[in-house]
Structure formats: structure tokens, C-alpha cells
Scaffold this motif. Sequence first.
Motif, PDB file in Angstrom:
ATOM      1  N   ARG A   1       0.664  -0.983  -0.446  1.00  0.00           N
ATOM      2  CA  ARG A   1      -0.347  -0.069   0.178  1.00  0.00           C
ATOM      3  C   ARG A   1       1.082   1.494   0.090  1.00  0.00           C
ATOM      4  O   ARG A   1       0.794   2.362  -0.969  1.00  0.00           O
ATOM      5  CB  ARG A   1      -1.022   0.127   1.317  1.00  0.00           C
ATOM      6  N   GLU A   2       1.565   1.328   0.983  1.00  0.00           N
ATOM      7  CA  GLU A   2       3.358   2.857   0.638  1.00  0.00           C
ATOM      8  C   GLU A   2       4.022   2.593  -0.668  1.00  0.00           C
ATOM      9  O   GLU A   2       3.264   4.249  -0.877  1.00  0.00           O
ATOM     10  CB  GLU A   2       3.366   2.661   1.851  1.00  0.00           C
ATOM     11  N   LEU A   3       4.159   1.702  -0.786  1.00  0.00           N
ATOM     12  CA  LEU A   3       4.972   1.161  -2.139  1.00  0.00           C
ATOM     13  C   LEU A   3       4.071   2.059  -3.358  1.00  0.00           C
ATOM     14  O   LEU A   3       4.386   2.895  -3.760  1.00  0.00           O
ATOM     15  CB  LEU A   3       5.775   0.583  -2.699  1.00  0.00           C
ATOM     16  N   ALA A   4       2.847   1.852  -3.204  1.00  0.00           N
ATOM     17  CA  ALA A   4       2.250   2.156  -4.746  1.00  0.00           C
ATOM     18  C   ALA A   4       1.166   3.713  -4.096  1.00  0.00           C
ATOM     19  O   ALA A   4       0.843   4.397  -5.443  1.00  0.00           O
ATOM     20  CB  ALA A   4       0.327   0.986  -3.917  1.00  0.00           C
ATOM     21  N   ARG A   5       0.860   4.584  -2.993  1.00  0.00           N
ATOM     22  CA  ARG A   5       0.509   5.309  -2.770  1.00  0.00           C
ATOM     23  C   ARG A   5       1.659   5.912  -2.742  1.00  0.00           C
ATOM     24  O   ARG A   5       0.920   7.502  -3.439  1.00  0.00           O
ATOM     25  CB  ARG A   5       0.506   5.611  -1.389  1.00  0.00           C
TER      26      ARG A   5
ATOM     27  N   HIS B   1       1.960 -19.331  -2.971  1.00  0.00           N
ATOM     28  CA  HIS B   1       1.098 -19.950  -2.100  1.00  0.00           C
ATOM     29  C   HIS B   1      -0.727 -20.097  -3.461  1.00  0.00           C
ATOM     30  O   HIS B   1       0.231 -20.083  -4.387  1.00  0.00           O
ATOM     31  CB  HIS B   1       0.898 -18.045  -1.970  1.00  0.00           C
ATOM     32  N   SER B   2      -0.991 -19.813  -3.115  1.00  0.00           N
ATOM     33  CA  SER B   2      -2.258 -20.558  -4.086  1.00  0.00           C
ATOM     34  C   SER B   2      -3.041 -19.111  -4.953  1.00  0.00           C
ATOM     35  O   SER B   2      -2.948 -18.400  -4.378  1.00  0.00           O
ATOM     36  CB  SER B   2      -3.488 -21.101  -2.887  1.00  0.00           C
ATOM     37  N   ASP B   3      -3.786 -19.224  -5.302  1.00  0.00           N
ATOM     38  CA  ASP B   3      -3.892 -18.230  -6.028  1.00  0.00           C
ATOM     39  C   ASP B   3      -5.524 -17.637  -5.923  1.00  0.00           C
ATOM     40  O   ASP B   3      -6.032 -16.354  -6.080  1.00  0.00           O
ATOM     41  CB  ASP B   3      -4.579 -18.396  -7.591  1.00  0.00           C
ATOM     42  N   GLU B   4      -6.233 -17.970  -5.135  1.00  0.00           N
ATOM     43  CA  GLU B   4      -7.315 -17.264  -3.974  1.00  0.00           C
ATOM     44  C   GLU B   4      -6.281 -16.578  -2.748  1.00  0.00           C
ATOM     45  O   GLU B   4      -6.837 -15.344  -2.894  1.00  0.00           O
ATOM     46  CB  GLU B   4      -7.488 -18.984  -2.392  1.00  0.00           C
ATOM     47  N   GLU B   5      -5.277 -17.073  -3.055  1.00  0.00           N
ATOM     48  CA  GLU B   5      -4.200 -15.871  -1.753  1.00  0.00           C
ATOM     49  C   GLU B   5      -4.000 -14.725  -2.074  1.00  0.00           C
ATOM     50  O   GLU B   5      -3.456 -14.007  -1.984  1.00  0.00           O
ATOM     51  CB  GLU B   5      -2.878 -16.565  -1.289  1.00  0.00           C
ATOM     52  N   GLU B   6      -3.647 -14.815  -3.816  1.00  0.00           N
ATOM     53  CA  GLU B   6      -3.255 -14.086  -4.520  1.00  0.00           C
ATOM     54  C   GLU B   6      -4.295 -13.488  -4.733  1.00  0.00           C
ATOM     55  O   GLU B   6      -4.527 -11.697  -4.882  1.00  0.00           O
ATOM     56  CB  GLU B   6      -2.454 -14.499  -6.277  1.00  0.00           C
ATOM     57  N   ALA B   7      -5.080 -13.445  -4.990  1.00  0.00           N
ATOM     58  CA  ALA B   7      -6.715 -13.019  -4.935  1.00  0.00           C
ATOM     59  C   ALA B   7      -7.141 -12.014  -3.707  1.00  0.00           C
ATOM     60  O   ALA B   7      -7.456 -11.296  -4.258  1.00  0.00           O
ATOM     61  CB  ALA B   7      -8.418 -13.897  -5.010  1.00  0.00           C
ATOM     62  N   GLU B   8      -7.196 -12.675  -2.690  1.00  0.00           N
ATOM     63  CA  GLU B   8      -7.757 -12.066  -1.627  1.00  0.00           C
ATOM     64  C   GLU B   8      -6.289 -10.686  -1.411  1.00  0.00           C
ATOM     65  O   GLU B   8      -6.924  -9.217  -1.226  1.00  0.00           O
ATOM     66  CB  GLU B   8      -7.571 -12.305  -0.337  1.00  0.00           C
ATOM     67  N   LEU B   9      -4.789 -10.576  -1.866  1.00  0.00           N
ATOM     68  CA  LEU B   9      -3.987  -9.715  -1.662  1.00  0.00           C
ATOM     69  C   LEU B   9      -4.887  -8.391  -3.409  1.00  0.00           C
ATOM     70  O   LEU B   9      -4.350  -7.320  -2.737  1.00  0.00           O
ATOM     71  CB  LEU B   9      -2.944 -10.228  -2.911  1.00  0.00           C
ATOM     72  N   LEU B  10      -5.558  -8.925  -4.114  1.00  0.00           N
ATOM     73  CA  LEU B  10      -5.442  -7.957  -5.302  1.00  0.00           C
ATOM     74  C   LEU B  10      -6.832  -7.427  -5.050  1.00  0.00           C
ATOM     75  O   LEU B  10      -7.076  -6.088  -4.867  1.00  0.00           O
ATOM     76  CB  LEU B  10      -5.585  -8.588  -6.322  1.00  0.00           C
ATOM     77  N   LEU B  11      -7.893  -8.077  -3.958  1.00  0.00           N
ATOM     78  CA  LEU B  11      -8.706  -7.502  -3.506  1.00  0.00           C
ATOM     79  C   LEU B  11      -8.634  -5.822  -2.906  1.00  0.00           C
ATOM     80  O   LEU B  11      -9.050  -5.398  -2.366  1.00  0.00           O
ATOM     81  CB  LEU B  11      -9.385  -8.027  -2.462  1.00  0.00           C
ATOM     82  N   ARG B  12      -7.852  -6.841  -1.284  1.00  0.00           N
ATOM     83  CA  ARG B  12      -6.878  -5.809  -0.739  1.00  0.00           C
ATOM     84  C   ARG B  12      -6.688  -4.315  -1.399  1.00  0.00           C
ATOM     85  O   ARG B  12      -7.001  -3.351  -1.038  1.00  0.00           O
ATOM     86  CB  ARG B  12      -6.240  -6.329   0.080  1.00  0.00           C
ATOM     87  N   MET B  13      -6.162  -4.481  -2.663  1.00  0.00           N
ATOM     88  CA  MET B  13      -5.413  -3.361  -3.060  1.00  0.00           C
ATOM     89  C   MET B  13      -6.180  -2.523  -3.285  1.00  0.00           C
ATOM     90  O   MET B  13      -6.335  -1.214  -3.868  1.00  0.00           O
ATOM     91  CB  MET B  13      -4.147  -4.146  -4.342  1.00  0.00           C
TER      92      MET B  13
ATOM     93  N   TRP C   1      -7.951  -0.021  -1.506  1.00  0.00           N
ATOM     94  CA  TRP C   1      -7.110   1.029  -0.518  1.00  0.00           C
ATOM     95  C   TRP C   1      -7.354   1.712  -1.705  1.00  0.00           C
ATOM     96  O   TRP C   1      -6.630   2.830  -1.637  1.00  0.00           O
ATOM     97  CB  TRP C   1      -5.747   0.055  -0.611  1.00  0.00           C
ATOM     98  N   GLY C   2      -8.248   1.406  -3.044  1.00  0.00           N
ATOM     99  CA  GLY C   2      -7.852   2.660  -4.111  1.00  0.00           C
ATOM    100  C   GLY C   2      -7.208   2.348  -4.763  1.00  0.00           C
ATOM    101  O   GLY C   2      -6.569   3.082  -5.459  1.00  0.00           O
ATOM    102  N   LEU C   3      -6.557   1.365  -4.750  1.00  0.00           N
ATOM    103  CA  LEU C   3      -5.321   1.024  -5.516  1.00  0.00           C
ATOM    104  C   LEU C   3      -5.061  -0.025  -6.910  1.00  0.00           C
ATOM    105  O   LEU C   3      -4.007  -0.140  -7.128  1.00  0.00           O
ATOM    106  CB  LEU C   3      -3.771   0.750  -4.603  1.00  0.00           C
TER     107      LEU C   3
ATOM    108  N   ASP D   1     -15.065  -5.789 -14.635  1.00  0.00           N
ATOM    109  CA  ASP D   1     -14.560  -6.143 -15.886  1.00  0.00           C
ATOM    110  C   ASP D   1     -13.026  -5.293 -16.442  1.00  0.00           C
ATOM    111  O   ASP D   1     -12.046  -4.762 -16.706  1.00  0.00           O
ATOM    112  CB  ASP D   1     -14.941  -6.009 -16.932  1.00  0.00           C
ATOM    113  N   ALA D   2     -13.582  -3.773 -15.442  1.00  0.00           N
ATOM    114  CA  ALA D   2     -13.363  -2.694 -15.752  1.00  0.00           C
ATOM    115  C   ALA D   2     -11.789  -2.598 -14.511  1.00  0.00           C
ATOM    116  O   ALA D   2     -10.663  -1.488 -15.413  1.00  0.00           O
ATOM    117  CB  ALA D   2     -13.978  -1.190 -15.112  1.00  0.00           C
ATOM    118  N   ASP D   3     -11.534  -3.398 -13.624  1.00  0.00           N
ATOM    119  CA  ASP D   3     -10.622  -3.303 -12.976  1.00  0.00           C
ATOM    120  C   ASP D   3      -9.380  -4.083 -13.807  1.00  0.00           C
ATOM    121  O   ASP D   3      -8.432  -3.913 -13.707  1.00  0.00           O
ATOM    122  CB  ASP D   3     -10.675  -3.995 -11.346  1.00  0.00           C
ATOM    123  N   ILE D   4      -9.968  -5.633 -13.894  1.00  0.00           N
ATOM    124  CA  ILE D   4      -9.535  -6.264 -15.145  1.00  0.00           C
ATOM    125  C   ILE D   4      -8.591  -5.211 -16.077  1.00  0.00           C
ATOM    126  O   ILE D   4      -8.033  -5.654 -16.693  1.00  0.00           O
ATOM    127  CB  ILE D   4      -9.522  -7.490 -15.133  1.00  0.00           C
ATOM    128  N   HIS D   5      -9.445  -4.504 -17.017  1.00  0.00           N
ATOM    129  CA  HIS D   5      -9.224  -3.996 -17.877  1.00  0.00           C
ATOM    130  C   HIS D   5      -7.722  -3.109 -17.432  1.00  0.00           C
ATOM    131  O   HIS D   5      -6.484  -2.932 -18.486  1.00  0.00           O
ATOM    132  CB  HIS D   5     -10.079  -3.094 -18.023  1.00  0.00           C
TER     133      HIS D   5
END
Length: 331
Positions: A233-237, A253-265, A268-270, A313-317
Motif C-alpha cells: 500500500r505504501e509503495l503504491a501510494r 501460495h494459492s491463487d486464492e491468496e493472490e486474489a485476496e491480496l488484489l482485493l485488498r489493493m 485501498w483504491g490502488l 471487468d473495468a478493474d481487470i482492464h
Amino acid sequence: MTTARIRTIRGDIPADDFGFCHSHEHAFLAGGHPATLSPVLRIDDYDATVAELREFRAAGGRAMVDCQPLGCGRMERELFLASTETEVHLVASTGFHKLAMYPEGHWIRTTSEERLKDIFVHELTEGMYTGTDTREPEAAIDTNDGIAKLAVDAKAGIIKTAVDADRMADPDKRWFAAAAAASLATGAPIVCHTETHEEAIWLADYYMTKGVEPRKIILCHLDRTTERPETHRELARLGCYLEYDTIGRFKYHSDEEEAELLLRMLDWGLADRILLSLDTTRARLKHYGGDIGWTYLLDRFLPMLRDRYGVADADIHRWMVANPAEAFAFI
């Protein structure tokens, strides 16, 4: 519409034409010293890579950033020919990898900061040198033994850099200083291999202290661990891009854990700081006998984000098209 342009191996194109992009791959990697470190670091079958690229394009892919820099297995001519044959936009790298990727006595270990900067700038603005695994760039220019001066006049489009524990412990940071100077001189983005959060923080700070804008800094592999998302978060900010490529890499790690990280970002609006890729090796490319292939994001991971996690889809794009068009542009 933007006037920004991306420097592909076949020439500059409008950033708006870049399309769906994998932001960190290795389309080719010649046999040599890297392959002595691990046999999966050899991706040198032209027909196999072309077959992978054709499947990627048929699935909807349009662009890849090749992150193999000069002197350690980069295959310039093959990159150009494969891009031409498949019509996939490929962006080539100048710069340097971890020094472990180069044998003792390699020229890149002893070259001065100023000369390194000149080499990087030349590859970004004039054309890439050939034969640099075994000879200095000057020798590649001056030889009369049939080696071409440049790889079909093709230019690199990014500066690859790499930090690890050895580079952190070494007080000699001339490689990084040369990369920063080359970026400032050309406008090229810097792609940064990192192995820990601390290394990413240090490298981002180092480049910004040298005057490189955060939007020109692309920090790779932070998603190898899903711990400490606050650091992401801080590096992205700050304005840096975070390139995530630990997808389908289940030893981490699993793809599900990757997805959870992306959801958190996302929370945070990043979303505008994220890039995605696979960073495949020979062991993960289908036409080399591997089990993933370059269609994995399109066929498996991105549909999972939509269907199971409700990612728009907008976020994936944004991650696959809009952000790469901005991150890899010369502006």
C-alpha cells in the motif's frame, strides 16, 4: 487518447495500441551461465516460444514485456523475429540482472558507472548490442567476424534492474546509479526485480533520491508473499507500480491468496498501481513441457477473479491494458 508511445522491439507504437499485456515475462533465454544455476532458465527453442505466443494471441493477448537484460541470455534477434511472426508486441530490456546471473570475469561486473549508463542509453535510443554474453558491447561493434553491430536496429524499451541480498550488502551501487541516469536521460521506465519487501523499499527510495519519478519505477515480485500488504500500500501510494506475477506458482501460495491480496489493493483504491504477469520459466511453458502456459491468466485466473470474487471487468482492464499502457510508456 494519449500521445504517449511504447518502444517495442519492432518500433514505437501509440500506448493506446499496446493492448492486453503480460508485464513481466521471459520469451527467450539462451543456454549459458544462467542455465547452470537452474535448467529451467533456458528458453531457447524458437518454434516452441512462437507456438506459446500464438496461443497467447489467440486467447486475447497482445503484448509482453521481456525482462531478460543484456549479457545474460537475452536473444535479441529471436525476440524481433518472433514478434514479427506472431504480431505480439514485445518490449525488450537493457539493464542488468542479479550478478549471480553473470560468470566471474564478465564485463558487466567491472564496467564503470558512466559506461554502463552509456550502454543502456544506446540500447534504448540507437539499438541493442549482440553477443554481450561473452564480449563487451564495444567488441560487438568493432568485430569484423560477421557479428552484426545491432540486432536488426531494434531498441530496448525498458531498463531491467535487480536487487538481492548480495547487492544490498555490497556498498558498490554503480549499476543502480547508471540505470537511474539512463532513465532520466531517455524517459525509459525501470523494472525492478526484488526478493524482499526491504529491498523494494530501498530500491524505490534510491531511484527517487536520484530523481526518477515514482511512476517510472515498477517493483516486481512483492506478491511472492501475501504478508505485509501494508508495505504494498505504501509503495503504491508513493506512485510506484507493483507488478504481481506469483500466479499459478503454488510453491509460494494459492491463487486464492493472490486474489485476496488484489482485493485488498482494490479496497485501498490502488487498482491503478497494479500490473499482472506470470514470469514463466521453461518449467511453466506448455510447449517446453511445462504445465501453465501464457494463457493461464486469460483462461483461469482472470475468470476466477470475475466469477468467484466479483472483480469488475473495468478493474481487470485496468490491470491488463490501461496500467501497462501508462507504466511502459516513454513520456
